[in-house]
Design a protein around this motif. Structure first.
Motif, PDB file in Angstrom:
ATOM      1  N   UNK A  25       0.990  -1.077   0.052  1.00  0.00           N
ATOM      2  CA  UNK A  25      -0.170  -0.165  -0.147  1.00  0.00           C
ATOM      3  C   UNK A  25       1.088   1.148   0.157  1.00  0.00           C
ATOM      4  N   UNK A  26       0.573   2.277  -0.844  1.00  0.00           N
ATOM      5  CA  UNK A  26       1.364   3.389  -1.032  1.00  0.00           C
ATOM      6  C   UNK A  26       1.125   4.286   0.339  1.00  0.00           C
ATOM      7  N   UNK A  27       2.214   4.900   0.793  1.00  0.00           N
ATOM      8  CA  UNK A  27       2.297   5.819   2.153  1.00  0.00           C
ATOM      9  C   UNK A  27       1.249   6.911   1.868  1.00  0.00           C
ATOM     10  N   UNK A  28       1.138   7.195   0.786  1.00  0.00           N
ATOM     11  CA  UNK A  28       0.179   8.561   0.479  1.00  0.00           C
ATOM     12  C   UNK A  28      -1.394   8.141   0.795  1.00  0.00           C
ATOM     13  N   UNK A  29      -1.525   6.954   0.971  1.00  0.00           N
ATOM     14  CA  UNK A  29      -2.912   6.833   1.594  1.00  0.00           C
ATOM     15  C   UNK A  29      -3.227   6.896   2.999  1.00  0.00           C
ATOM     16  N   UNK A  30      -4.191   7.801   3.237  1.00  0.00           N
ATOM     17  CA  UNK A  30      -4.276   8.313   4.713  1.00  0.00           C
ATOM     18  C   UNK A  30      -4.323   7.056   5.605  1.00  0.00           C
ATOM     19  N   UNK A  31      -3.469   7.179   6.624  1.00  0.00           N
ATOM     20  CA  UNK A  31      -3.307   6.286   7.850  1.00  0.00           C
ATOM     21  C   UNK A  31      -2.388   5.109   7.741  1.00  0.00           C
ATOM     22  N   UNK A  32      -1.925   5.084   6.387  1.00  0.00           N
ATOM     23  CA  UNK A  32      -0.810   3.873   6.362  1.00  0.00           C
ATOM     24  C   UNK A  32       0.281   4.139   7.082  1.00  0.00           C
ATOM     25  N   UNK A  33       0.752   5.245   7.004  1.00  0.00           N
ATOM     26  CA  UNK A  33       2.066   5.847   7.604  1.00  0.00           C
ATOM     27  C   UNK A  33       2.017   5.487   9.158  1.00  0.00           C
ATOM     28  N   UNK A  34       0.919   5.889   9.550  1.00  0.00           N
ATOM     29  CA  UNK A  34       0.292   5.837  11.085  1.00  0.00           C
ATOM     30  C   UNK A  34       0.513   4.306  11.657  1.00  0.00           C
TER      31      UNK A  34
END
Length: 114
Positions: A25-34
């Motif tokens: 999943x791309x880090x640009x998708x909201x919540x992925x990095x969190x």
């Protein structure tokens, strides 16, 4: 460090192309990095968020470096363990630099240890 406690050599091994077997999943998708950072903080390892559970067919090449001799030490200090880790990472980086162009021609050189 188990290698120190047993006096076992460490053998650096790097596999090129392994990341191509899963779509992340791309880090640009909201919540992925969190989610990734939270998981790493709690469990101490990074969590790749993948979209396919069955690996994709891809070319993967594994290279093996020279063993790193480790002296037996039943109670290594944190500094000794850190020095051994640094030597291991340097050996991995050497393997990466030596074989990258042959194993992943035309791809960007990007060796990062997290």
């Amino acid at each position: 460090c188990l290698a120190s406690q047993t006096g076992s050599s460490l053998v650096p091994v790097y596999t090129f192309g392994e990341n191509d077997s899963y779509n992340q999943l791309s880090d640009s998708i909201p919540g992925v990095v969190w989610v990734k950072k939270r998981f790493q903080r709690v469990f101490g390892v990074s969590l790749p968020l993948i979209t396919n559970f069955i690996p994709l067919k891809c070319n993967a090449t594994t290279v093996v470096g020279s063993p790193i001799k480790v002296e037996k030490n039943l109670a290594p200090t944190e500094e000794q363990v850190d020095a051994l880790l640094h030597e291991y990472i340097k050996s991995l980086e050497k393997l990466f630099d030596q074989y990258h162009d042959q194993c992943l021609p035309g791809r960007e050189k990007n060796f990062v240890v997290i």
